[in-house]
Design an enzyme around this catalytic site. Structure first.
Site, PDB file in Angstrom:
ATOM      1  N   LYS A   8      -9.304  -1.617   2.893  1.00  0.00           N
ATOM      2  CA  LYS A   8      -9.694  -1.895   1.515  1.00  0.00           C
ATOM      3  C   LYS A   8      -8.473  -1.786   0.616  1.00  0.00           C
ATOM      4  O   LYS A   8      -7.476  -1.138   0.954  1.00  0.00           O
ATOM      5  CB  LYS A   8     -10.804  -0.947   1.035  1.00  0.00           C
ATOM      6  N   ALA A 101      -1.240   4.551   3.312  1.00  0.00           N
ATOM      7  CA  ALA A 101      -0.999   3.294   2.603  1.00  0.00           C
ATOM      8  C   ALA A 101      -1.951   3.092   1.435  1.00  0.00           C
ATOM      9  O   ALA A 101      -1.787   2.166   0.657  1.00  0.00           O
ATOM     10  CB  ALA A 101      -1.140   2.121   3.581  1.00  0.00           C
ATOM     11  N   GLY A 102      -2.982   3.951   1.309  1.00  0.00           N
ATOM     12  CA  GLY A 102      -3.976   3.758   0.264  1.00  0.00           C
ATOM     13  C   GLY A 102      -4.974   2.673   0.598  1.00  0.00           C
ATOM     14  O   GLY A 102      -5.586   2.087  -0.290  1.00  0.00           O
ATOM     15  N   SER A 107     -10.799   6.181   7.033  1.00  0.00           N
ATOM     16  CA  SER A 107     -12.200   6.112   6.609  1.00  0.00           C
ATOM     17  C   SER A 107     -12.915   4.914   7.216  1.00  0.00           C
ATOM     18  O   SER A 107     -14.094   4.999   7.579  1.00  0.00           O
ATOM     19  CB  SER A 107     -12.279   6.034   5.082  1.00  0.00           C
ATOM     20  N   THR A 108     -12.220   3.784   7.328  1.00  0.00           N
ATOM     21  CA  THR A 108     -12.876   2.610   7.916  1.00  0.00           C
ATOM     22  C   THR A 108     -13.148   2.821   9.408  1.00  0.00           C
ATOM     23  O   THR A 108     -14.156   2.357   9.929  1.00  0.00           O
ATOM     24  CB  THR A 108     -12.061   1.323   7.657  1.00  0.00           C
ATOM     25  N   ASP A 134     -14.333   7.714   0.851  1.00  0.00           N
ATOM     26  CA  ASP A 134     -14.316   6.255   1.029  1.00  0.00           C
ATOM     27  C   ASP A 134     -15.275   5.764   2.110  1.00  0.00           C
ATOM     28  O   ASP A 134     -15.546   4.558   2.193  1.00  0.00           O
ATOM     29  CB  ASP A 134     -12.903   5.774   1.394  1.00  0.00           C
TER      30      ASP A 134
END
Length: 285
Positions: A8, A101-102, A107-108, A134
């Site tokens: 994201k 990397a933000g 989380s994914t 997230d």
């Protein structure tokens, strides 16, 4: 079961306050993008086994724990405990999303584990935010206005199909340090998150005007500035750091210019790809 699970970006990210529990309240627009990890999961009789395949260019600067500290492992543990299941699983993660990397790379992966285990068993977990703020977003994906600590998610108009260049240097950003820097900012310029939501809903071709990230004022990385400069040189409409850093995304209209920008950034030894904004987090493969 094997899935590709999306990264994201934050089209806008603002910090609006600090809560009594130490967390920060946010306003953001999250968007899933076509940069993926692959997660392969197999049910077993007992225990949780985790293996990771990390490209060399990520491994040098971004060590990823491949044991019980990994959020994907924690997701499986939570799933089995909450559903009182005595089975286990094997998880293999092939990283395509850089960490620090933000972009929600951990989380994914956790969301993908919950998604796959849910599809395989017909069960779910009641509070995925226990794993990380997230994680709930990745279970829906697409474009969303996000509030609170990330747990309040409101889907907005579909913003998929937009051409991006995403790039990252060697430097990573500690989230804790980034928030400490946010707390010390005086009179920062806040992104116009509500105007971005309005634009995506009613005039999406103008939405880029409202992209922004408060963390750019708190995190000063020469690589971020250099990447942004190169993206704008190759006619990006806008170039913005995502999350607390340190990846940068640029919005492009011309695919050929996006490809030229990627080539230039790779010449400078940055990680760089072209992709699009996407509607869903998971692709079953």
């Amino acid at each position: 079961m094997r899935v590709k699970t999306a990264a994201k970006i934050n089209l806008a990210l603002d910090v609006t306050g600090k809560l009594p529990n130490g967390y920060h309240s946010l306003e953001s627009v999250f968007q899933t993008v076509g940069l993926y990890d692959e997660v392969d999961i197999e049910l077993t009789n007992s225990g949780i086994e985790l293996s990771c395949e990390v490209p060399e260019m990520f491994a040098d600067s971004d060590p990823i724990p491949c044991d019980e500290r990994n959020i994907a492992y924690k997701a499986a543990k939570l799933f089995f405990e909450e559903n009182s299941m005595d089975c286990g699983c094997r998880i293999h993660i092939k990283k395509g999303i850089p960490s620090q990397a933000g972009m929600g790379g951990g989380s994914t992966d956790a969301a993908a584990v919950l998604y796959c285990l849910g599809r395989m068993t017909g069960k779910n977990v009641s509070a995925p935010e226990k794993l990380g703020a997230d994680v709930p977003f990745f279970l829906t994906g697409g474009t969303a206005y996000v509030e609170g600590i990330g747990e309040k998610i409101t889907p907005i108009a579909d913003y998929s199909g937009r051409i991006l260049v995403i790039a990252k240097g060697k430097e990573g950003v500690s989230t804790a340090e980034a928030y400490r820097n946010i707390d010390s900012l005086t009179a920062p310029a806040h992104p116009e998150t509500h105007k971005l939501v309005e634009a995506i809903n009613s005039a999406p071709d103008t939405a880029y005007r409202y992209f922004g990230n408060l963390f750019e004022q708190a995190v000063k990385l020469p690589e971020v500035d250099d990447i942004k400069s190169n993206m704008l040189k190759y006619r990006a409409r806008r170039a913005v750091m995502t999350g607390s850093g340190s990846a940068v995304f640029g919005l492009f209209i011309d695919p050929a210019q996006a490809v030229r920008c990627v080539d230039k950034l790779r010449e400078k030894d940055y990680f760089a790809i072209t992709c699009e904004t996407v509607l869903e987090s998971f692709i079953i493969i």
